[in-house]
Enzyme design. Sequence first.
Site, mmCIF file in Angstrom:
data_model
loop_
_atom_site.group_PDB
_atom_site.id
_atom_site.type_symbol
_atom_site.label_atom_id
_atom_site.label_comp_id
_atom_site.label_asym_id
_atom_site.label_seq_id
_atom_site.Cartn_x
_atom_site.Cartn_y
_atom_site.Cartn_z
ATOM 1 N N ILE A 54 -30.337 -34.329 42.416
ATOM 2 C CA ILE A 54 -29.194 -35.226 42.919
ATOM 3 C C ILE A 54 -29.518 -35.429 44.421
ATOM 4 O O ILE A 54 -29.935 -34.329 45.047
ATOM 5 C CB ILE A 54 -27.641 -34.349 42.673
ATOM 6 N N SER A 55 -29.567 -36.661 44.848
ATOM 7 C CA SER A 55 -30.148 -36.932 46.140
ATOM 8 C C SER A 55 -28.961 -36.191 47.147
ATOM 9 O O SER A 55 -27.859 -35.973 46.896
ATOM 10 C CB SER A 55 -29.815 -38.251 46.382
ATOM 11 N N GLN A 56 -29.592 -35.873 48.556
ATOM 12 C CA GLN A 56 -29.026 -35.510 49.585
ATOM 13 C C GLN A 56 -27.865 -36.360 49.882
ATOM 14 O O GLN A 56 -27.851 -37.399 49.812
ATOM 15 C CB GLN A 56 -29.960 -35.483 50.579
#
Length: 206
Positions: A54-56
């Site tokens: 899950i992206s930052q």
Amino acid sequence: MRNQLIKKLEQKGINDPVVLQAMAKVPRHFFLDEAFLEHAYQDKAFPIGEGQTISQPYTVAVQTQLLQLSPGLKVLEIGTGSGYQCSILAELGCKVYSIERIKSLHDKAKSLLTHMGYKVNFYCGDGTLGIPAHAPYDRIIVTAGAPIVPDSLLNQLNNNGMLVIPVGDTGTQKMLRITKGQTGSIQTQEFGNFSFVPLKGTNGWK
Ligand code: SAM
């Protein structure tokens, strides 16, 4: 904790109020396994299985802000992953198409967002080809690191549309925003270095 994260994003330069409001509203902890809840509101990427992340939150905020979204725009997301970025696009009132190549992640995100009440068109397949059947799109966002800007995506972008895509090698990529003008002309702007998992597929990494 979510409010503290939003403050941190503001300190890092995110200043579009609609992006901050959407990120303040969506519970990011829904997108991580229960055992990792304490990681949900830290500003970092996190594993979601299948070697993906899950992206930052900062990265999600930057890409969303660069897209200059407004309700009703038709948006294609390449790389559904956990579905978090997708939920932010839907929260902003966009008509969202999202494609993921890994079936288990596609299934999980589709089930979660449906449960959360978001109406998104989910597809499982190679997003480097876009989704021609529903083109053109007003906006396209790629959430995996690409070796090149795929022509297939540029071709599916509407005039006056924008494509936000990280392009580089498998370690670091430059965030690009490509704007297609009224007559189909192309303008490219750069917005710093990021590090994504690879975009794999026909027009991506092999
Ligand atoms: N937007 C996601 C989120 O909010 O969780 C970020 C997911 S992760 C950084 C990138 C995702 O892109 C991975 O789930 C990966 O499987 C997917 N991906 C990579 N290549 C792809 C392709 N050709 N088509 C569709 N999805 C792809």
